[in-house]
Write a protein that holds these residues in place. Structure first.
Motif, PDB file in Angstrom:
ATOM      1  N   GLN A 263       0.853  -1.185   0.000  1.00  0.00           N
ATOM      2  CA  GLN A 263       0.000   0.000   0.000  1.00  0.00           C
ATOM      3  C   GLN A 263       0.894   1.241   0.000  1.00  0.00           C
ATOM      4  N   LEU A 264       1.015   1.880  -1.157  1.00  0.00           N
ATOM      5  CA  LEU A 264       1.813   3.097  -1.282  1.00  0.00           C
ATOM      6  C   LEU A 264       1.040   4.133  -2.076  1.00  0.00           C
ATOM      7  N   VAL A 265       1.417   5.397  -1.894  1.00  0.00           N
ATOM      8  CA  VAL A 265       0.844   6.492  -2.669  1.00  0.00           C
ATOM      9  C   VAL A 265       2.000   7.316  -3.218  1.00  0.00           C
ATOM     10  N   HIS A 266       1.974   7.560  -4.526  1.00  0.00           N
ATOM     11  CA  HIS A 266       2.975   8.411  -5.189  1.00  0.00           C
ATOM     12  C   HIS A 266       2.238   9.570  -5.836  1.00  0.00           C
ATOM     13  N   LEU A 267       2.410  10.769  -5.278  1.00  0.00           N
ATOM     14  CA  LEU A 267       1.675  11.934  -5.766  1.00  0.00           C
ATOM     15  C   LEU A 267       2.514  12.880  -6.617  1.00  0.00           C
ATOM     16  N   VAL A 268       3.837  12.698  -6.658  1.00  0.00           N
ATOM     17  CA  VAL A 268       4.702  13.577  -7.435  1.00  0.00           C
ATOM     18  C   VAL A 268       4.834  12.990  -8.847  1.00  0.00           C
ATOM     19  N   PRO A 269       4.425  13.739  -9.853  1.00  0.00           N
ATOM     20  CA  PRO A 269       4.457  13.210 -11.218  1.00  0.00           C
ATOM     21  C   PRO A 269       5.859  12.809 -11.671  1.00  0.00           C
ATOM     22  N   LEU A 270       5.920  11.688 -12.362  1.00  0.00           N
ATOM     23  CA  LEU A 270       7.090  11.145 -13.034  1.00  0.00           C
ATOM     24  C   LEU A 270       8.143  10.527 -12.111  1.00  0.00           C
ATOM     25  N   VAL A 271       7.993  10.635 -10.797  1.00  0.00           N
ATOM     26  CA  VAL A 271       8.961  10.015  -9.881  1.00  0.00           C
ATOM     27  C   VAL A 271       8.777   8.496  -9.879  1.00  0.00           C
ATOM     28  N   ASP A 272       7.565   8.035  -9.756  1.00  0.00           N
ATOM     29  CA  ASP A 272       7.292   6.595  -9.772  1.00  0.00           C
ATOM     30  C   ASP A 272       7.711   5.994 -11.114  1.00  0.00           C
ATOM     31  N   LEU A 273       7.440   6.694 -12.190  1.00  0.00           N
ATOM     32  CA  LEU A 273       7.822   6.229 -13.520  1.00  0.00           C
ATOM     33  C   LEU A 273       9.341   6.134 -13.650  1.00  0.00           C
ATOM     34  N   ALA A 274      10.059   7.130 -13.165  1.00  0.00           N
ATOM     35  CA  ALA A 274      11.525   7.103 -13.206  1.00  0.00           C
ATOM     36  C   ALA A 274      12.061   5.943 -12.376  1.00  0.00           C
ATOM     37  N   ASP A 275      11.445   5.695 -11.229  1.00  0.00           N
ATOM     38  CA  ASP A 275      11.861   4.559 -10.399  1.00  0.00           C
ATOM     39  C   ASP A 275      11.642   3.235 -11.125  1.00  0.00           C
ATOM     40  N   GLN A 276      10.523   3.118 -11.816  1.00  0.00           N
ATOM     41  CA  GLN A 276      10.256   1.889 -12.559  1.00  0.00           C
ATOM     42  C   GLN A 276      11.313   1.660 -13.631  1.00  0.00           C
ATOM     43  N   ILE A 277      11.706   2.714 -14.290  1.00  0.00           N
ATOM     44  CA  ILE A 277      12.687   2.594 -15.372  1.00  0.00           C
ATOM     45  C   ILE A 277      14.081   2.299 -14.824  1.00  0.00           C
ATOM     46  N   THR A 278      14.447   2.942 -13.719  1.00  0.00           N
ATOM     47  CA  THR A 278      15.816   2.794 -13.215  1.00  0.00           C
ATOM     48  C   THR A 278      15.993   1.644 -12.237  1.00  0.00           C
ATOM     49  N   LEU A 279      14.973   1.318 -11.457  1.00  0.00           N
ATOM     50  CA  LEU A 279      15.137   0.319 -10.402  1.00  0.00           C
ATOM     51  C   LEU A 279      14.652  -1.080 -10.780  1.00  0.00           C
ATOM     52  N   MET A 280      13.756  -1.172 -11.746  1.00  0.00           N
ATOM     53  CA  MET A 280      13.223  -2.484 -12.130  1.00  0.00           C
ATOM     54  C   MET A 280      14.077  -3.076 -13.248  1.00  0.00           C
ATOM     55  N   THR A 281      13.918  -4.371 -13.435  1.00  0.00           N
ATOM     56  CA  THR A 281      14.552  -4.994 -14.589  1.00  0.00           C
ATOM     57  C   THR A 281      13.888  -4.429 -15.846  1.00  0.00           C
ATOM     58  N   PRO A 282      14.569  -4.455 -16.975  1.00  0.00           N
ATOM     59  CA  PRO A 282      13.935  -3.932 -18.199  1.00  0.00           C
ATOM     60  C   PRO A 282      12.603  -4.629 -18.507  1.00  0.00           C
ATOM     61  N   GLY A 283      12.546  -5.935 -18.289  1.00  0.00           N
ATOM     62  CA  GLY A 283      11.293  -6.649 -18.529  1.00  0.00           C
ATOM     63  C   GLY A 283      10.196  -6.222 -17.578  1.00  0.00           C
ATOM     64  N   GLY A 284      10.543  -6.038 -16.307  1.00  0.00           N
ATOM     65  CA  GLY A 284       9.554  -5.600 -15.319  1.00  0.00           C
ATOM     66  C   GLY A 284       9.042  -4.210 -15.614  1.00  0.00           C
ATOM     67  N   ALA A 285       9.933  -3.312 -16.009  1.00  0.00           N
ATOM     68  CA  ALA A 285       9.529  -1.950 -16.357  1.00  0.00           C
ATOM     69  C   ALA A 285       8.638  -1.954 -17.596  1.00  0.00           C
ATOM     70  N   PHE A 286       8.995  -2.780 -18.572  1.00  0.00           N
ATOM     71  CA  PHE A 286       8.197  -2.884 -19.795  1.00  0.00           C
ATOM     72  C   PHE A 286       6.779  -3.359 -19.481  1.00  0.00           C
ATOM     73  N   VAL A 287       6.673  -4.382 -18.650  1.00  0.00           N
ATOM     74  CA  VAL A 287       5.359  -4.918 -18.280  1.00  0.00           C
ATOM     75  C   VAL A 287       4.552  -3.872 -17.507  1.00  0.00           C
ATOM     76  N   GLN A 288       5.188  -3.207 -16.553  1.00  0.00           N
ATOM     77  CA  GLN A 288       4.499  -2.215 -15.729  1.00  0.00           C
ATOM     78  C   GLN A 288       4.019  -1.023 -16.561  1.00  0.00           C
ATOM     79  N   ILE A 289       4.911  -0.486 -17.360  1.00  0.00           N
ATOM     80  CA  ILE A 289       4.568   0.687 -18.170  1.00  0.00           C
ATOM     81  C   ILE A 289       3.609   0.289 -19.295  1.00  0.00           C
TER      82      ILE A 289
END
Length: 162
Positions: free
Chosen positions: A59-85
């Motif tokens: 249970q998390l809330v991300h209210l700042v635009p593009l921070v969660d997206l940047a985390d997905q791209i930089t912290l996840m595996t490329p496959g995980g980021a691709f699936v999420q996005i």
């Protein structure tokens, strides 16, 4: 989810044909087009909403635009980021593709974006309010809306001339 969608295709096709037949008897000006649009819109959006509203573990809330997206791209595996996005882009894609085909009132990218953003914001708020253990993120709203608008762009030739 893909397997369930493929298995549901015959039922969706039958529903579209029956709906078109019923509308045709009532004198609807475009019974088949609107019936197919309605069925694709619902069948293409409902499974994603069902998946998004199933309980999770974080249970998390991300209210700042593009921070969660940047985390997905930089912290996840490329496959995980691709699936999420990619998944977030697809949530309201069927809605974006078919809404302007279905109704001239929504035959603009702004209208599609407004409906998709409203629906996405509603889903994100529900995830939080219902304490589903899911991540509620403004970036999800951005990606869901972008996916709907991109899908509307793909179907533009079917609705722009009306």
């Amino acid at each position: 989810m893909v397997i369930a969608a493929v298995l549901a295709l015959p039922a969706a096709a039958l529903a579209a044909l029956l709906l078109a037949r019923r509308r045709g008897r009532r004198g609807h000006p475009a019974p088949l087009r609107t019936a197919v649009a309605d069925v694709v819109l619902v069948a293409g959006t409902a499974p994603w909403i069902w998946m998004i509203l199933t309980p999770g573990t974080l249970q998390l809330v991300h209210l700042v635009p593009l921070v969660d997206l940047a985390d997905q791209i930089t912290l996840m595996t490329p496959g995980g980021a691709f699936v999420q996005i990619g998944g977030n882009l697809l949530v309201f894609a069927a809605l974006g593709a078919m809404l302007p085909v279905r109704s001239a009132r929504f035959a603009s990218f702004g209208a599609v974006a407004a409906v998709a953003a409203t629906g996405s914001l509603t889903v994100e708020v529900l995830q939080y309010v219902l304490r589903l253990g899911r991540v509620s993120s403004v970036d999800d709203v951005i990606l869901n809306t972008a996916g709907a608008v991109l899908a509307a762009l793909v179907t533009r030739r079917w609705w722009a001339t009306r």
